[in-house]
Scaffold this active site. Structure first.
Site, PDB file in Angstrom:
ATOM      1  N   CYS A 115      21.484  41.167  67.203  1.00  0.00           N
ATOM      2  CA  CYS A 115      22.188  40.398  68.232  1.00  0.00           C
ATOM      3  C   CYS A 115      21.243  40.143  69.396  1.00  0.00           C
ATOM      4  O   CYS A 115      20.409  40.997  69.728  1.00  0.00           O
ATOM      5  CB  CYS A 115      23.387  41.192  68.764  1.00  0.00           C
ATOM      6  N   GLY A 138      28.067  41.332  49.312  1.00  0.00           N
ATOM      7  CA  GLY A 138      28.491  40.425  50.378  1.00  0.00           C
ATOM      8  C   GLY A 138      28.777  39.017  49.934  1.00  0.00           C
ATOM      9  O   GLY A 138      29.874  38.703  49.464  1.00  0.00           O
ATOM     10  N   THR A 139      27.782  38.158  50.008  1.00  0.00           N
ATOM     11  CA  THR A 139      27.975  36.719  49.842  1.00  0.00           C
ATOM     12  C   THR A 139      28.719  36.348  48.564  1.00  0.00           C
ATOM     13  O   THR A 139      29.536  35.422  48.564  1.00  0.00           O
ATOM     14  CB  THR A 139      26.594  36.019  49.882  1.00  0.00           C
TER      15      THR A 139
END
Ligand code: RRO
Length: 393
Positions: free
Chosen positions: A179, A317-318
């Site tokens: 971040c 995930g994806t």
């Protein structure tokens, strides 16, 4: 296909090393390979927390798991990883936020979602009641924000304990350090060892000591090991590798960037070799630090690759976006693949590929298949030293 013999309970508690770091082998963690008749103990341990198996969702790909529960029982996974949570709710970036790429996709969601209070009041309670284990992913724009989120989770854990519900659903906390730091011209925490360490230290200080803190690393650095070391020195109990790679797509018809945010995170099978490389390097440098491997896993064999590189758990995930049942399928396929290679325990396979090579420059040693827990030579599926990948050419 590997069959799951029975369901799993919600029991995730931190143990000492009284059993020498070995899995306790609860009967409900034993997977029965229908094809070979072999059984595999899929128990794993992450910094003292025992999970019934090593397969999790990846952050950002399944909210907090409720949507997946219509496809399979989320408590049958090792853990559900929540979308990274900020202190306050956020609308995220403008659309379009996703673009397809060859063997992957690009996202620029911008941390859309509820704030930590809402997560605690709704999804974490639901996961607890479901008997599932949660890995809570946290994100912030400043060290102070990370610390406040961790403090809120610490309150939740202590509150749940007071209610007699152990730590609620929270098995561990994953610190998403990819971040921008608003106090340092938007420099990404994960790209600077000092900033990454400052976040980890602040989070560690706010959580009860028995709750492990894992730092999720970015591959967009020259030396992932130096960032991993800084996180561990700052108090991280483990590392997750990897977050997405920064990419960009330009639509050649409109001739404009495909994402409103211009750049985005690349995920999917295209990044799996990068994830394997990072896990390998981290495990080689920090062999006692547990690693959660994530990046491009579609199948049990993909997961196995990360485990062989040194991952003690994996995140899917994806692929969930087009195959929501993928995590539980990957678990069964991984158990099957371990059985086929003669492993009786998942933990015996963690980092196994490291034992089959001397060093990247010395060439490869012959596999030592005689030790305890070693697979049967005839079933290992390693085609000999010369076929190993990763060899300098
Ligand atoms: O929300 C996002 O856009 C995002 C995050 Br927080 C992240 O860690 N990785 C990513 O690819 N997207």
């Amino acid at each position: 296909m590997t069959e799951i013999r029975s369901g799993h309970g919600a029991d995730h508690h931190r143990h000492g090393d009284a059993n020498g770091g070995r899995p306790t082998g609860h009967p409900e963690h034993i997977y029965d390979s229908g094809s070979s008749g072999a059984v595999v103990d899929m128990t794993t341990r992450l910094a003292g927390v025992e999970l019934p198996n090593p397969v999790m969702t990846a952050s950002g790909c399944a909210a907090a798991g409720r949507e997946l529960d219509q496809f399979f029982r989320v408590d049958e996974l090792g853990a559900v990883v929540t979308k990274s949570i900020r202190l306050a709710p956020r609308a995220g970036r403008a659309t379009p936020r996703m673009a397809e790429t060859p063997s992957g996709m690009l996202n620029s969601i911008g941390l859309q979602g509820q704030g930590v209070d809402q997560l605690c009041a709704s999804d974490l309670r639901w996961l607890r009641d479901r008997g599932a284990r949660a890995v809570v992913s946290i994100a912030g724009g400043s060290v102070e924000e990370y610390a406040k989120i961790a403090g809120r989770l610490g309150d939740e854990i202590r509150g749940s304990r007071a209610e007699g519900a152990r730590d609620g659903a929270i098995a561990l906390v994953e610190v998403n350090i990819s971040c921008p730091n608003v106090e340092d011209r938007g420099q990404v925490f994960a790209c600077d060892p000092v900033a990454a360490g400052a976040v980890v230290e602040a989070v560690r200080a706010e959580l009860p000591g028995h709750v492990p803190v894992f730092a999720k690393l970015s591959p967009d650095v020259t030396d992932v090991v130096s960032i991993g070391r800084a996180c561990v020195a700052a108090g991280a109990d483990g590392l997750s590798a990897i977050n997405t790679l920064l990419g960009m797509v330009i639509d050649v018809d409109s001739m404009r960037p495909a994402l409103a945010g211009l750049t985005g995170g690349l995920s999917g099978p295209a990044i799996r070799p990068v994830a394997v490389r990072c896990v390998w390097q981290l495990h080689a440098a920090l062999p006692d630090v547990p690693i959660i491997g994530v990046g491009g896993i579609k199948t049990g064999l993909d997961a196995l690759e990360l485990v062989l590189a040194g991952a003690s758990a994996v995140q899917v995930g994806t692929t969930i976006f087009h195959d929501p049942g993928a995590p539980i399928r990957v678990l069964a396929e991984l158990a099957d693949a371990l059985a086929a290679r003669g492993f009786a325990r998942f933990t015996d396979c963690v980092g196994y590929a490291h034992h089959l090579v001397r060093s990247p420059h010395e060439g490869h040693s012959h596999p030592d298949l005689s030790g305890e827990g070693a697979p049967h030579a005839s079933r290992i599926g390693v085609n000999g030293p010369s076929t190993q990948r990763g060899e300098p050419t």
